[in-house]
Design a protein around this motif. Sequence first.
Motif, PDB file in Angstrom:
ATOM      1  N   MET A  31       0.838  -1.197   0.000  1.00 48.28           N
ATOM      2  CA  MET A  31       0.000   0.000   0.000  1.00 48.28           C
ATOM      3  C   MET A  31       0.874   1.247   0.000  1.00 48.28           C
ATOM      4  O   MET A  31       2.031   1.193   0.410  1.00 48.28           O
ATOM      5  N   THR A  32       0.327   2.338  -0.477  1.00 42.48           N
ATOM      6  CA  THR A  32       1.042   3.604  -0.412  1.00 42.48           C
ATOM      7  C   THR A  32       1.025   4.102   1.025  1.00 42.48           C
ATOM      8  O   THR A  32      -0.011   4.042   1.686  1.00 42.48           O
ATOM      9  N   ALA A  33       2.175   4.563   1.504  1.00 40.38           N
ATOM     10  CA  ALA A  33       2.239   5.039   2.885  1.00 40.38           C
ATOM     11  C   ALA A  33       1.260   6.190   3.081  1.00 40.38           C
ATOM     12  O   ALA A  33       1.190   7.094   2.242  1.00 40.38           O
ATOM     13  N   PRO A  34       0.495   6.168   4.163  1.00 41.93           N
ATOM     14  CA  PRO A  34      -0.445   7.268   4.415  1.00 41.93           C
ATOM     15  C   PRO A  34       0.243   8.633   4.360  1.00 41.93           C
ATOM     16  O   PRO A  34      -0.341   9.600   3.850  1.00 41.93           O
ATOM     17  N   GLU A  35       1.481   8.700   4.874  1.00 45.39           N
ATOM     18  CA  GLU A  35       2.174   9.991   4.854  1.00 45.39           C
ATOM     19  C   GLU A  35       2.397  10.475   3.424  1.00 45.39           C
ATOM     20  O   GLU A  35       2.263  11.669   3.130  1.00 45.39           O
ATOM     21  N   ALA A  36       2.718   9.551   2.526  1.00 45.77           N
ATOM     22  CA  ALA A  36       2.969   9.931   1.132  1.00 45.77           C
ATOM     23  C   ALA A  36       1.691  10.453   0.476  1.00 45.77           C
ATOM     24  O   ALA A  36       1.715  11.425  -0.284  1.00 45.77           O
ATOM     25  N   VAL A  37       0.569   9.796   0.783  1.00 42.98           N
ATOM     26  CA  VAL A  37      -0.720  10.259   0.239  1.00 42.98           C
ATOM     27  C   VAL A  37      -1.023  11.672   0.729  1.00 42.98           C
ATOM     28  O   VAL A  37      -1.410  12.562  -0.034  1.00 42.98           O
ATOM     29  N   TRP A  38      -0.794  11.895   2.021  1.00 48.53           N
ATOM     30  CA  TRP A  38      -1.075  13.209   2.622  1.00 48.53           C
ATOM     31  C   TRP A  38      -0.193  14.280   1.982  1.00 48.53           C
ATOM     32  O   TRP A  38      -0.667  15.360   1.622  1.00 48.53           O
ATOM     33  N   ARG A  39       1.094  13.947   1.822  1.00 50.76           N
ATOM     34  CA  ARG A  39       2.017  14.968   1.285  1.00 50.76           C
ATOM     35  C   ARG A  39       1.705  15.264  -0.184  1.00 50.76           C
ATOM     36  O   ARG A  39       1.833  16.397  -0.636  1.00 50.76           O
ATOM     37  N   GLU A  40       1.317  14.237  -0.929  1.00 49.79           N
ATOM     38  CA  GLU A  40       0.988  14.477  -2.332  1.00 49.79           C
ATOM     39  C   GLU A  40      -0.249  15.373  -2.444  1.00 49.79           C
ATOM     40  O   GLU A  40      -0.297  16.295  -3.256  1.00 49.79           O
ATOM     41  N   ALA A  41      -1.239  15.121  -1.584  1.00 49.50           N
ATOM     42  CA  ALA A  41      -2.445  15.964  -1.588  1.00 49.50           C
ATOM     43  C   ALA A  41      -2.087  17.403  -1.212  1.00 49.50           C
ATOM     44  O   ALA A  41      -2.554  18.357  -1.844  1.00 49.50           O
ATOM     45  N   LEU A  42      -1.234  17.543  -0.212  1.00 53.41           N
ATOM     46  CA  LEU A  42      -0.846  18.896   0.216  1.00 53.41           C
ATOM     47  C   LEU A  42      -0.143  19.622  -0.933  1.00 53.41           C
ATOM     48  O   LEU A  42      -0.372  20.809  -1.175  1.00 53.41           O
TER      49      LEU A  42
ATOM     50  N   ALA B 154      17.869  13.815  20.440  1.00 54.47           N
ATOM     51  CA  ALA B 154      16.439  14.034  20.227  1.00 54.47           C
ATOM     52  C   ALA B 154      16.214  15.318  19.441  1.00 54.47           C
ATOM     53  O   ALA B 154      16.987  16.261  19.535  1.00 54.47           O
ATOM     54  N   LYS B 155      15.135  15.348  18.679  1.00 55.83           N
ATOM     55  CA  LYS B 155      14.788  16.546  17.912  1.00 55.83           C
ATOM     56  C   LYS B 155      13.299  16.520  17.598  1.00 55.83           C
ATOM     57  O   LYS B 155      12.627  15.515  17.820  1.00 55.83           O
ATOM     58  N   SER B 156      12.822  17.644  17.049  1.00 57.50           N
ATOM     59  CA  SER B 156      11.415  17.701  16.661  1.00 57.50           C
ATOM     60  C   SER B 156      11.120  16.644  15.600  1.00 57.50           C
ATOM     61  O   SER B 156      11.956  16.367  14.743  1.00 57.50           O
ATOM     62  N   ASN B 157       9.908  16.089  15.632  1.00 59.46           N
ATOM     63  CA  ASN B 157       9.539  15.135  14.583  1.00 59.46           C
ATOM     64  C   ASN B 157       9.292  15.886  13.272  1.00 59.46           C
ATOM     65  O   ASN B 157       9.266  17.107  13.226  1.00 59.46           O
ATOM     66  N   ARG B 158       9.133  15.174  12.189  1.00 60.84           N
ATOM     67  CA  ARG B 158       9.102  15.847  10.884  1.00 60.84           C
ATOM     68  C   ARG B 158       7.812  16.621  10.637  1.00 60.84           C
ATOM     69  O   ARG B 158       7.732  17.390   9.686  1.00 60.84           O
ATOM     70  N   TRP B 159       6.806  16.429  11.478  1.00 65.06           N
ATOM     71  CA  TRP B 159       5.576  17.217  11.356  1.00 65.06           C
ATOM     72  C   TRP B 159       5.739  18.580  12.019  1.00 65.06           C
ATOM     73  O   TRP B 159       5.107  19.552  11.622  1.00 65.06           O
ATOM     74  N   ASP B 160       6.557  18.617  13.046  1.00 61.86           N
ATOM     75  CA  ASP B 160       6.756  19.872  13.784  1.00 61.86           C
ATOM     76  C   ASP B 160       7.949  20.669  13.253  1.00 61.86           C
ATOM     77  O   ASP B 160       7.933  21.904  13.257  1.00 61.86           O
ATOM     78  N   ALA B 161       8.987  19.969  12.811  1.00 64.02           N
ATOM     79  CA  ALA B 161      10.266  20.612  12.493  1.00 64.02           C
ATOM     80  C   ALA B 161      10.175  21.756  11.480  1.00 64.02           C
ATOM     81  O   ALA B 161      10.895  22.749  11.617  1.00 64.02           O
ATOM     82  N   PRO B 162       9.300  21.681  10.435  1.00 67.15           N
ATOM     83  CA  PRO B 162       9.281  22.772   9.452  1.00 67.15           C
ATOM     84  C   PRO B 162       8.941  24.140  10.048  1.00 67.15           C
ATOM     85  O   PRO B 162       9.249  25.160   9.435  1.00 67.15           O
ATOM     86  N   TYR B 163       8.329  24.136  11.239  1.00 62.87           N
ATOM     87  CA  TYR B 163       7.920  25.413  11.858  1.00 62.87           C
ATOM     88  C   TYR B 163       8.999  25.963  12.786  1.00 62.87           C
ATOM     89  O   TYR B 163       8.812  26.973  13.424  1.00 62.87           O
ATOM     90  N   ARG B 164      10.108  25.269  12.865  1.00 63.94           N
ATOM     91  CA  ARG B 164      11.308  25.696  13.584  1.00 63.94           C
ATOM     92  C   ARG B 164      11.076  26.017  15.060  1.00 63.94           C
ATOM     93  O   ARG B 164      11.520  27.046  15.565  1.00 63.94           O
TER      94      ARG B 164
END
Lengths: 119, 383
Positions: A1-12, B126-136
């Motif tokens: 399956m396509t990773a959910p994160e990849a689907v989300w990022r492509e939509a964004l 440790a560091k911010s996860n990739r959902w948080d990191a773009p907002y610095r």
Amino acid sequence: MTAPEAVWREALGDGRLMLQRSRASGDRFFPPRLAEPATGDEDWEWVDAIGLGTVYAVTVIHPKPPEPAYNVVLVDLDEGPRLMSRVEGIDPAAIRIGDRVRARIDGSGADALLLFEPA
Amino acid sequence: MTARFPRGATSIAGLATFGVGEATGLSALDIAGGAALAAVRDAGMALRDVDALFCCLPDDMLGGLALAEYLGLQPRFTDSNRTGGSAFMSHMATAAAMLTCGMIDVALIAYGSNQRTGGGKLSTPAKSNRWDAPYRPLFPLSSYALAAARHMHEFGTTREQLAAVAVAARGWANGNPEAFAKGPLSIEDCLSSRMISTPITVRDCCLVTDGGAAIVVTRTDRAKDGPKPPVPVLASAAATWWHSVAQTTDLTTTAAAESGPRAYEMAGVRPSNVGCVQLYDAFTINTVLFLEDLDFCAKGDGGPFVESGAIGPGGTLPVNTNGGGLSCCHPGMYGLFAIVEAARQLRGEAANQIPDIHVALAHGNGGTLSSQATVILGTADTL
């Protein structure tokens, strides 16, 4: 399956903010993952987010000059999920907890970034 | 489910700190090793007595293996649980269970860091996860700033009240020869210090120092034969509710609200029985949150409580009597230093000794308010 994160990022990248929604509970969740947190429910679908939310917490970061101050917020989307972002289009120090904000997708493709602006 | 723990079956038999402040030229491994050797000596033991090693290092994911080799140990069990600065409280839970059922006989728990002289800033993978990191966000600082901002919004907590935490810590540090930051510190000094991530200023932040700590834990019957008064482990409880602050349900209540009550139940004590409290004060808001979540005051009352002077020298509830992470030392993962100070108080050998103390609490925090773990220690007469 396509990773959910990849689907989300492509939509964004195409200008759409999507959320996963459990078919059983109707609850939306974020960030994307294989199953609904806590229930482990793997029966979910993608839905478009309304794109409106409320500032739950805000901090203004003051880097060493000359870099300007910027904010980091936690936003509660109207559908439920909480996420980290930045509110633009306003003095960073003017943002208050409880402010209403609207999602704006900055850039496109792999560079797309979810931001918010005053609603 | 009822919380169960081998209450008092194990005890801290040896303890030490090493290289606190600046340990120029020494590696993190040297500092952990120095603390370990001193703790084993303090227990009246030899290295060959140690058969289980619990160790975190800031810069080495396999630090437990590195320290075993450094000391020349061949442990039967090695654990590098990484829940951040709370890891050591969880190490004590594992050690207590394994000692009690006879899987091991002597546990050495150690930490060392040279983050001040080695790099000058917080040393952590440790560091911010990739959902948080773009907002610095500043990691981990901005996560605590968001919690503080929310606490101020919900409860009217003020920057002056947060500053009172730093002032109290400095008051204790001024009586502790080992403390790194000494000298006068006023509320005004804190309020006028450089703003980093609102509402957190430089003076709301813990120190960046070197330092190591270690404890030796063994079954209480054996610890009683040692040269120092045994410090029985009455409880150790942990809880993890989230990793990123973006995934909180309530940013002003931490998992200490779960680990604390569970630890009290295990130990059979109430907050009113606790003679001193050692909390992981990475930032001033931590002390406020943990005093509330551990039931030393009501949720939302932490600000007025600390502002009253209750937690400083001469107050009603001695908190962070060594000066804490804010003014004694903060080598990156402070939890073990909180345990050592609690045990020193119960032995009667603390720099700022609290009279007539029988129960002490040490609370560790890991990640960004993510992992919480509470240890309750006693004196022999609490058994």
